[in-house]
Scaffold this motif. Structure first.
Motif, PDB file in Angstrom:
ATOM      1  N   GLY A  18       0.824  -1.210   0.000  1.00  0.00           N
ATOM      2  CA  GLY A  18       0.000   0.000   0.000  1.00  0.00           C
ATOM      3  C   GLY A  18       0.849   1.247   0.000  1.00  0.00           C
ATOM      4  O   GLY A  18       0.525   2.247  -0.677  1.00  0.00           O
ATOM      5  N   LEU A  19       1.941   1.214   0.747  1.00  0.00           N
ATOM      6  CA  LEU A  19       2.874   2.345   0.770  1.00  0.00           C
ATOM      7  C   LEU A  19       3.446   2.588  -0.630  1.00  0.00           C
ATOM      8  O   LEU A  19       3.430   3.722  -1.131  1.00  0.00           O
ATOM      9  CB  LEU A  19       3.992   2.065   1.766  1.00  0.00           C
ATOM     10  CG  LEU A  19       5.031   3.166   2.042  1.00  0.00           C
ATOM     11  CD1 LEU A  19       5.649   2.951   3.416  1.00  0.00           C
ATOM     12  CD2 LEU A  19       6.128   3.209   1.005  1.00  0.00           C
ATOM     13  N   SER A  20       3.931   1.539  -1.266  1.00  0.00           N
ATOM     14  CA  SER A  20       4.576   1.710  -2.571  1.00  0.00           C
ATOM     15  C   SER A  20       3.572   2.090  -3.646  1.00  0.00           C
ATOM     16  O   SER A  20       3.871   2.907  -4.534  1.00  0.00           O
ATOM     17  CB  SER A  20       5.334   0.440  -2.966  1.00  0.00           C
ATOM     18  OG  SER A  20       4.466  -0.660  -3.120  1.00  0.00           O
ATOM     19  N   LEU A  21       2.355   1.520  -3.591  1.00  0.00           N
ATOM     20  CA  LEU A  21       1.339   1.874  -4.582  1.00  0.00           C
ATOM     21  C   LEU A  21       0.909   3.327  -4.411  1.00  0.00           C
ATOM     22  O   LEU A  21       0.789   4.073  -5.396  1.00  0.00           O
ATOM     23  CB  LEU A  21       0.134   0.943  -4.458  1.00  0.00           C
ATOM     24  CG  LEU A  21      -1.035   1.257  -5.402  1.00  0.00           C
ATOM     25  CD1 LEU A  21      -0.608   1.196  -6.858  1.00  0.00           C
ATOM     26  CD2 LEU A  21      -2.202   0.292  -5.145  1.00  0.00           C
ATOM     27  N   GLY A  22       0.676   3.743  -3.160  1.00  0.00           N
ATOM     28  CA  GLY A  22       0.327   5.142  -2.933  1.00  0.00           C
ATOM     29  C   GLY A  22       1.417   6.079  -3.416  1.00  0.00           C
ATOM     30  O   GLY A  22       1.145   7.116  -4.048  1.00  0.00           O
ATOM     31  N   ASP A  23       2.657   5.724  -3.132  1.00  0.00           N
ATOM     32  CA  ASP A  23       3.806   6.507  -3.561  1.00  0.00           C
ATOM     33  C   ASP A  23       3.810   6.658  -5.082  1.00  0.00           C
ATOM     34  O   ASP A  23       3.971   7.765  -5.631  1.00  0.00           O
ATOM     35  CB  ASP A  23       5.073   5.800  -3.072  1.00  0.00           C
ATOM     36  CG  ASP A  23       6.345   6.587  -3.295  1.00  0.00           C
ATOM     37  OD1 ASP A  23       6.275   7.788  -3.612  1.00  0.00           O
ATOM     38  OD2 ASP A  23       7.425   5.988  -3.115  1.00  0.00           O
ATOM     39  N   SER A  64       6.579   4.136 -11.051  1.00  0.00           N
ATOM     40  CA  SER A  64       7.825   4.471 -10.355  1.00  0.00           C
ATOM     41  C   SER A  64       7.531   4.949  -8.935  1.00  0.00           C
ATOM     42  O   SER A  64       6.632   5.757  -8.712  1.00  0.00           O
ATOM     43  CB  SER A  64       8.577   5.584 -11.095  1.00  0.00           C
ATOM     44  OG  SER A  64       8.928   5.192 -12.395  1.00  0.00           O
ATOM     45  N   VAL A  65       8.319   4.468  -7.982  1.00  0.00           N
ATOM     46  CA  VAL A  65       8.219   4.961  -6.616  1.00  0.00           C
ATOM     47  C   VAL A  65       9.239   6.073  -6.409  1.00  0.00           C
ATOM     48  O   VAL A  65      10.097   6.321  -7.248  1.00  0.00           O
ATOM     49  CB  VAL A  65       8.427   3.837  -5.585  1.00  0.00           C
ATOM     50  CG1 VAL A  65       7.349   2.769  -5.715  1.00  0.00           C
ATOM     51  CG2 VAL A  65       9.819   3.213  -5.710  1.00  0.00           C
ATOM     52  N   THR A  66       9.131   6.733  -5.255  1.00  0.00           N
ATOM     53  CA  THR A  66      10.004   7.865  -4.950  1.00  0.00           C
ATOM     54  C   THR A  66      10.777   7.595  -3.668  1.00  0.00           C
ATOM     55  O   THR A  66      10.908   6.457  -3.227  1.00  0.00           O
ATOM     56  CB  THR A  66       9.175   9.156  -4.805  1.00  0.00           C
ATOM     57  OG1 THR A  66       8.516   9.161  -3.530  1.00  0.00           O
ATOM     58  CG2 THR A  66       8.139   9.281  -5.910  1.00  0.00           C
ATOM     59  N   ALA A 296       1.148   7.466   0.260  1.00  0.00           N
ATOM     60  CA  ALA A 296       1.966   6.376   0.811  1.00  0.00           C
ATOM     61  C   ALA A 296       1.588   6.080   2.256  1.00  0.00           C
ATOM     62  O   ALA A 296       1.476   4.915   2.660  1.00  0.00           O
ATOM     63  CB  ALA A 296       3.444   6.739   0.703  1.00  0.00           C
ATOM     64  N   MET A 297       1.397   7.123   3.072  1.00  0.00           N
ATOM     65  CA  MET A 297       1.044   6.915   4.480  1.00  0.00           C
ATOM     66  C   MET A 297      -0.343   6.296   4.611  1.00  0.00           C
ATOM     67  O   MET A 297      -0.545   5.354   5.391  1.00  0.00           O
ATOM     68  CB  MET A 297       1.129   8.235   5.243  1.00  0.00           C
ATOM     69  CG  MET A 297       2.544   8.783   5.349  1.00  0.00           C
ATOM     70  SD  MET A 297       2.704  10.269   6.388  1.00  0.00           S
ATOM     71  CE  MET A 297       1.763  11.483   5.451  1.00  0.00           C
ATOM     72  N   ALA A 298      -1.305   6.819   3.847  1.00  0.00           N
ATOM     73  CA  ALA A 298      -2.644   6.236   3.873  1.00  0.00           C
ATOM     74  C   ALA A 298      -2.602   4.790   3.391  1.00  0.00           C
ATOM     75  O   ALA A 298      -3.261   3.907   3.960  1.00  0.00           O
ATOM     76  CB  ALA A 298      -3.592   7.061   3.008  1.00  0.00           C
ATOM     77  N   GLY A 299      -1.823   4.531   2.343  1.00  0.00           N
ATOM     78  CA  GLY A 299      -1.725   3.174   1.818  1.00  0.00           C
ATOM     79  C   GLY A 299      -1.128   2.194   2.804  1.00  0.00           C
ATOM     80  O   GLY A 299      -1.570   1.041   2.887  1.00  0.00           O
TER      81      GLY A 299
END
Length: 346
Positions: A18-23, A64-66, A296-299
């Motif tokens: 979830g973090l990486s997808l939100g990112d 792409s993630v950040t 990212a945080m919500a994910g």
């Protein structure tokens, strides 16, 4: 692996995914206004390439993630190496090496303002006991998810607070920096214990309000107070449209890099979309401001509470492929670390 362990693993992998997808969903819109997002992309409804004019991540491909994901994985690696502890000096050196590697690749997506300032002081030989005393942004909160996965909160909130503080000290050694990180980590940890999203968010607020760490005072608005207000907003806005809700979030909570804006906004999105995790991330991506970090945080929280099944597999697979992520082994090691700490506490 027992059924219980399977569920725990699913939630750990959900938090990291979830973090990486939100990112990745927020990557193309980060640091843009909501009006610029509408003009440039229409409405973000899936993973998108960043346009050339993107101020932080120009031309980055969809998926792409950040730095949010990159730094979270640095935290995960240090936790695993340190058996649940993070040595601040080692952490500082790891962040410096990461920054150098990103520069060498020509990336614009480097450090946030608090982390950058602190690490410049570390490079200059400053004592890390004083480098994070002005860091009130969300850099510690965006990367703290592995602490929540690896560290049980029930039964020992003092230990939990110390683990979060270890991940904050070098760059965000302030009350807002710590509280923002502790809220995200606590919500993730409660999710790992089986809490649903609403339970996890409320339990995190209660737990963090009692945590004491030697973080520096700040005159900025209190993160906990604003997080409570944001949840009240989400509860009171249940009957309005998503567009109206996003307008209220911008006006009443904010979406900047400040911990007292972005963390409460992430909590409000998680509350409203507790049963529709992907909708929370898409809403974050369209807000404007620090979209990738809010998403990212919500994910992370929604993934910990719903498991990996809360997100579309095709999007997760695209992020993993484009960003070369293999999260399952990391999640398993963090779960093993959590289980060992649970056994020690018995």
């Amino acid at each position: 692996m027992t059924t219980c362990d399977s569920q725990t693993m699913d939630r750990a992998l959900g938090a990291l995914s979830g973090l990486s997808l939100g990112d990745a969903l927020g990557m193309p819109t980060q640091s843009m206004s909501d009006q610029d997002i509408k003009t440039t992309y229409g409405r973000i409804s899936t993973l998108r390439d960043a346009v050339h004019e993107q101020p932080i991540a120009p031309d980055m491909p969809a998926g792409s993630v950040t730095d949010d994901t990159d730094q979270a994985l640095i935290v995960a690696d240090l936790l695993i190496q340190g058996e649940g502890h993070i040595d601040p000096q080692t952490f500082a050196q790891s962040l410096l090496r990461w920054e150098d590697s990103m520069r060498a690749r020509g990336s614009h997506d480097l450090l946030g303002p608090s982390t950058k300032l602190a690490l410049e002081e570390v490079r200059a030989g400053a004592d890390i006991a004083g480098t994070g005393k002005t860091g009130c942004t969300n850099g510690a909160a965006m990367r703290v998810t592995p602490v929540g996965i690896a560290t049980p909160i029930k039964g020992d909130t003092d230990r939990f607070a110390r683990r979060v503080y270890e991940s904050c000290q070098v760059t965000h050694d302030t009350l807002p920096g710590f509280q923002g990180a502790a809220l995200v980590a606590a919500a993730v940890s409660y999710g790992m214990n089986g809490a649903d999203t609403h339970q996890a968010l409320q339990s995190a607020l209660t737990a963090v309000s009692g945590m004491q760490v030697p973080a520096a005072w700040s005159p900025k608005a209190n993160v906990l107070t604003r997080a409570r207000i944001s949840i009240d907003l989400a509860q009171a806005s249940a009957s309005i449209s998503n567009d109206e809700f996003e307008d209220r979030l911008r006006a009443e909570c904010g979406s900047s890099v400040e911990a007292n804006e972005s963390v409460p906004t992430a909590f409000a999105l998680a509350w409203r979309f507790a049963e529709k995790p992907t909708e929370a991330l898409l809403s974050a991506a369209n807000l404007g401001g620090d979209t990738d970090t809010i998403a990212a945080m919500a994910g992370a929280v929604l993934g910990a509470c719903n498991g990996i099944g809360g997100f579309p597999k095709d999007l997760l697979d695209q992020v993993a492929s484009v960003s070369k992520l293999d999260l399952a082994p990391i999640a398993r090691r963090l779960v093993n670390l959590r289980n060992r700490q649970d056994r020690r506490a018995q």
